[in-house]
Design an enzyme around this catalytic site. Structure first.
Site, mmCIF file in Angstrom:
data_model
loop_
_atom_site.group_PDB
_atom_site.id
_atom_site.type_symbol
_atom_site.label_atom_id
_atom_site.label_comp_id
_atom_site.label_asym_id
_atom_site.label_seq_id
_atom_site.Cartn_x
_atom_site.Cartn_y
_atom_site.Cartn_z
ATOM 1 N N GLU A 2 9.992 39.245 62.279
ATOM 2 C CA GLU A 2 10.969 38.269 63.391
ATOM 3 C C GLU A 2 9.356 37.016 63.852
ATOM 4 O OE1 GLU A 2 13.369 41.220 66.030
ATOM 5 O OE2 GLU A 2 11.309 41.524 65.643
ATOM 6 N N ASP A 12 23.796 20.340 88.459
ATOM 7 C CA ASP A 12 25.140 18.436 88.976
ATOM 8 C C ASP A 12 24.057 17.484 88.411
ATOM 9 O OD1 ASP A 12 23.428 17.928 91.611
ATOM 10 O OD2 ASP A 12 23.572 20.655 91.702
#
Ligand code: GLA
Length: 729
Positions: free
Chosen positions: A614, A534
């Site tokens: 990877e 928020d």
């Protein structure tokens, strides 16, 4: 001048670059809301309001002969209560004589240059923009309650902020039962509501619904802004799209219990009130004292994209603060999903060594590093490094990480305590627990009663102690349970209804003290992922871990919903391992990279378990992200798909402020056989300019935006593409 008062007609006119807001003091002193919306000239807009005689909507005594005048059908800036406006109210209180009514009338007003601040609460600051403040004071002379309504007008940002201060102007106690920050009236039109609901691991799911008659409530009583209902709502014209149509945003800058009530009333008029939740709220206002409601950030925009751009800008430039407000954030690796609680120095240093080779800039040690923290049963509250897991101490580990060229970051969850901790054994009354009742446990932990000053001081001492003693450059501040059994053992019984808000006043003060004392530390907020995502938290933490769900496909929808109100620079996002730990889904590393790049970017997997291929791909991803980072963090964000309509892909785009560079991202969420091509019209480019598209061909901006771009067939496991659009002429 953004704010004008026209004495002759007692009218206030607030203007931003593209919106107007009008209100008027009527002959009885009520503060009528006249208009908020796209610029509508400067003339008095009260001509729109015609009063009808409505049965059962009564009339104020001094207007009793005008049966058409009723507060029940009048748009207002802040409502009265108990005196004949039967819609949702902004405020409720009870006086010492037992009465529960007040009728607010104009008393005075002030206009100031600059933006007001709210004592003890986060609020939008002026920054480089110029702002003005209007304060209108209303008074009820029987209840002796004064309401000061604050309006912050940020002209360039096209934002109006609001809050209210409730003052006991009498000589007896007033019990405040509800005190909203804002009342916004939309007297005409057909409106949809877009809200952001969810759950742990699936926060901020955008849902758009037409308003129906009655009251829609969006709230959290969980002691946190919550995974379930973000304190942000959009009311948009029924026909509004990303590109056009009136859209109002209401964002509460608060991290505790909140409530938004939106009523579509009997006369098809909409009233929305937003603020601290009134459930279990009761605030003692002794004579002369006041209650400050948290701030609401309002905007009115043409289309959802413009609305989002306004919020992104105000949050980046006028809410977030500190060294990392605008600067590029370090690419991090976090060990949580790599080791969970089973960490030790050797393992972490091994990971850090690989991280350094890959170009990662910050190593974060998550939960599990402190005494007795083998699992989530013990240890919270005692923030002492575990000497078995860290035989060379925390400083030993940090030195090794720093020697590898990485910054070091630490996870803490200061607001919590385990029963199995020295802190709880010494101070059981420091936890929020109700008398004569066994508390609800959650993740085996209790919340500390931060409304107590001793708890506040203890936490300041512990956290500042860690930051003073160790070379910590980043803090992940977690909060892993809802507040229940809210009862403070140091607060008188009559004032228990104040505890949750006092908790947040204390938390904000703690954050303010720490961020001021340690300005170089990057704080990342977290609450079981995005449970406290928020604007209040963003005042102290420029970034927040967006969700505990790290699955790239689920994240698309979480980040999509988040993007309506919050900028990409606020969104903590990491590439994690497959099968994903929350959903079990397997997605390609490239897709995981594409999704996490639309955030602060980092990794959360065991680097020691990756293959050579990877690792090589990750190294390239990091180089690419660092190159794209200015575009991603500073660019305008465009949603190119609507999660409700497009079932098989999600697409979004960044455009640099000078429109020289753009990045189009697409992820196929549900590969279809023999499907129609995916065709997308880009946004925000310079229509006159010529762009290179992925270095493959040249195309006019106008063509990319109007004719669009068609993707090759994208099949396989959740494929993704990033298109680099670079201006060449
Ligand atoms: C929360 C956070 C996670 C992790 C764990 C540690 O769930 O959201 O990222 O830090 O706590 O306990």
């Amino acid at each position: 001048m953004s704010i004008r008062y026209i004495e002759k007609i007692k009218q206030f006119v607030l203007e931003t670059r593209s919106t107007s807001y009008q209100m008027k003091i009527d002959e009885l002193g009520y503060l009528h809301h006249l208009y908020y919306g796209p610029k509508a000239g400067r003339r008095d807009l009260s001509y729109q309001y015609r009063t009808y005689d409505h049965g059962f909507s009564g009339n104020p005594y001094d207007m009793r002969h005008d049966r058409a005048f009723s507060l029940d059908s009048t748009p207002q800036e802040y409502t009265s209560f108990g005196v004949g406006d039967f819609r949702v109210t902004s405020i409720r209180a009870s006086c010492s004589d037992g009465s529960r009514c007040a009728e607010f009338r104009y008393e005075s007003h002030e206009i100031h240059d600059g933006k007001y601040a709210i004592p003890g609460l986060p609020s939008v600051y002026e920054g480089d923009d110029s702002a003005q403040t209007l304060i209108v004071t209303l008074l009820d002379t029987a209840a002796n309650i004064r309401v000061r309504l604050y309006y912050g007008v940020l002209d360039e940002l096209d934002v109006i902020t609001r809050t209210a201060e409730i003052i006991n102007a009498g000589s007896e106690i007033v019990w405040l039962r509800k005190a909203c920050s804002v009342c916004l009236e939309l007297p005409f039109g057909k409106w949809d509501m877009i809200h952001f609901h969810g759950r742990h691991c699936m926060e901020r799911q955008a849902e758009r619904v037409p308003l129906f008659h009655g009251i829609h409530t969006l709230s959290s009583g969980r002691g946190m802004s919550s995974h379930q209902h973000n304190p942000f709502v959009i009311l948009c014209d029924h026909t509004a799209t990303e590109d056009s149509g009136i859209c109002y945003g209401m964002m509460l800058m608060y991290s505790g219990n909140h409530k938004t009530e939106i009523e579509l009333d009997q006369f098809d008029s909409v009233r929305a009130v937003m603020g601290v939740s009134d459930d279990r709220f009761r605030w003692e206002l002794s004579p002369g004292t006041s209650f400050h409601a948290p701030e609401v950030i309002l905007t009115c925009a043409d289309g959802l994209t413009q609305l989002s751009h306004r919020y992104h800008r105000v949050i980046r430039y006028n809410v977030c603060r500190g060294k990392y407000q605008l600067s590029e954030r370090p690419v991090l690796v976090n060990n949580w999903e790599a080791t969970y609680f089973d960490l030790n120095e050797n393992k972490l240093v091994e990971m850090a060594g690989i991280a350094a080779e890959l170009g990662i800039e910050l190593f974060v040690m998550d939960d599990g590093w402190f005494k007795n923290r083998k699992d989530d049963n013990a240890g919270l509250g005692d923030w002492i490094p575990d000497s078995e897991k860290l035989p060379n101490g925390l400083d030993g580990l940090i030195a090794k990480v720093n020697d590898l060229g990485l910054k070091f970051g630490l996870w803490i969850e200061p607001e919590m305590v385990n029963e199995d901790s020295d802190l709880y054994r010494a101070h059981p009354d420091w936890a929020l627990t109700a008398p004569n009742r066994l508390p609800m446990m959650s993740r085996n932990q209790l919340a500390l009663d931060l409304s107590r000053e001793e708890v506040h001081e203890y936490l300041y001492t512990v956290i500042s102690g860690l930051l003073n003693k160790y070379h910590i450059e980043y803090i992940k501040w977690d909060f892993n349970r809802s507040l229940s059994d809210v009862y403070s053992h140091s607060t008188p019984s009559a004032r228990q209804g104040e505890v949750t808000h006092r908790y947040y006043l204390s938390l904000y003060r703690l954050y303010e003290r720490l961020t001021s004392a340690f300005p170089d530390v990057l704080f990342e907020g977290c609450a079981g992922g995005g449970g406290r995502f928020d604007a209040g938290m963003l005042y102290y933490n420029p970034q927040i871990w967006c969700s505990d769900n790290t699955d790239a496909i689920a994240r698309l929808f979480i980040q999509y919903g988040t993007s309506f109100g919050y900028p990409v620079s606020a969104v903590g996002a990491h590439v994690s391992a497959v099968p994903n730990h929350q959903t079990g889904r397997v997605t390609p590393l490239s897709t995981r990279g594409t999704v996490a790049m639309s955030g602060t970017f980092g990794y959360e997997l065991d680097l020691t378990k990756l293959s050579g291929d990877e690792l090589a791909e990750i190294k390239e991803q990091i180089v690419r992200f660092k190159e794209l980072q200015p575009l991603i963090q500073n660019g305008q964000y465009y949603r190119l798909s609507n999660s409700a309509d497009h079932s098989h892909y999600v697409a979004w785009q960044f455009v640099s402020p000078d429109k020289y560079r753009s990045l189009l991202n697409i992820v196929v969420t549900n590969p279809l056989a023999n499907s129609a091509p995916i065709h997308i019209r880009l946004k925000g480019l310079d229509s006159e300019a010529v762009y290179s598209v992925n270095g493959e061909f040249e195309c006019d901006g106008a063509a990319l935006m109007n004719a669009g771009y068609t993707f090759e067939q994208l099949t396989g496991d959740y494929p993704s593409r990033q298109l680099d659009i670079i201006r060449i002429r």
